[in-house]
Design a protein around this motif. Structure first.
Motif, mmCIF file in Angstrom:
data_model
loop_
_atom_site.group_PDB
_atom_site.id
_atom_site.type_symbol
_atom_site.label_atom_id
_atom_site.label_comp_id
_atom_site.label_asym_id
_atom_site.label_seq_id
_atom_site.Cartn_x
_atom_site.Cartn_y
_atom_site.Cartn_z
ATOM 1 N N ALA A 3 31.864 60.356 66.629
ATOM 2 C CA ALA A 3 33.084 59.843 67.254
ATOM 3 C C ALA A 3 33.752 58.811 66.356
ATOM 4 N N ARG A 4 32.938 57.944 65.715
ATOM 5 C CA ARG A 4 33.482 56.922 64.834
ATOM 6 C C ARG A 4 34.149 57.581 63.619
ATOM 7 N N VAL A 5 33.479 58.569 63.021
ATOM 8 C CA VAL A 5 34.023 59.266 61.856
ATOM 9 C C VAL A 5 35.296 60.014 62.252
ATOM 10 N N GLN A 6 35.227 60.677 63.434
ATOM 11 C CA GLN A 6 36.412 61.392 63.897
ATOM 12 C C GLN A 6 37.549 60.415 64.177
ATOM 13 N N GLY A 7 37.198 59.261 64.692
ATOM 14 C CA GLY A 7 38.211 58.238 64.940
ATOM 15 C C GLY A 7 38.837 57.770 63.642
ATOM 16 N N GLU A 8 37.988 57.550 62.642
ATOM 17 C CA GLU A 8 38.513 57.142 61.327
ATOM 18 C C GLU A 8 39.371 58.250 60.730
ATOM 19 N N MET A 9 38.901 59.491 60.875
ATOM 20 C CA MET A 9 39.664 60.616 60.338
ATOM 21 C C MET A 9 41.009 60.735 61.082
ATOM 22 N N ALA A 10 40.954 60.537 62.391
ATOM 23 C CA ALA A 10 42.188 60.592 63.183
ATOM 24 C C ALA A 10 43.133 59.483 62.746
#
Length: 161
Positions: A3-10
């Motif tokens: 979720a954190r990585v996806q958040g950063e990617m987002a």
């Protein structure tokens, strides 16, 4: 972690989208400036055409006045009163010569300005368009890389489950 990585990617994707939007806004602004330049160029061309029409009219007037002056000079020997009118016509012809020279000069300056504006507009549009295309393509490539990284990370997490 995902979720954190996806958040950063987002966030990265959102940032890159904002950059693309900013570049689009800059391009619209430059297009607006170009449109304004074209309007000014059209106005200047119209002004040049009006001056050219005025010059043609002045040349016709000058030719007519010269013809009249010649006729009056032929009659001058028999009529003393025509002498004053002939002098006035000569003065008008000289004034028209000067006006014609001034208008020629104005037309030349305006033509040079129109050519300069045209060169500037073409150079500006070409340069800006190329820069924007390169920037947009770079941002798109970054978005594709981020999307690929998200996909790989998502697949990696799915496989670890």
């Amino acid at each position: 972690m995902l979720a954190r990585v996806q958040g950063e990617m987002a966030n990265d994707k959102e940032y890159l989208q904002k950059e693309v939007d900013l570049k689009d806004e800059q391009q619209r602004s430059l297009q607006s400036n170009l449109d304004e330049t074209k309007v000014e160029l059209t106005r200047l061309v119209d002004h040049v055409e009006k001056l050219q029409a005025d010059l043609a009219e002045s040349e016709a007037d000058k030719a007519a006045l010269l013809e009249q002056t010649h006729r009056l000079e032929g009659v001058l020997s028999s009529n003393a009163s025509l002498e004053a009118e002939s002098k006035a016509l000569r003065s008008s012809v000289e004034s028209l010569h000067q006006e014609s020279a001034n208008k020629d000069s104005q037309i030349e300056m305006l033509n040079l300005r129109v050519q300069e504006l045209d060169r500037e507009a073409k150079a500006s549009v070409t340069s800006v368009d190329e820069e924007l295309k390169i920037a947009v393509e770079s941002l798109r490539n970054e978005i594709k890389e981020k999307d690929s990284q998200i996909y790989q990370m998502t697949n990696g997490l799915s496989e670890t489950k």
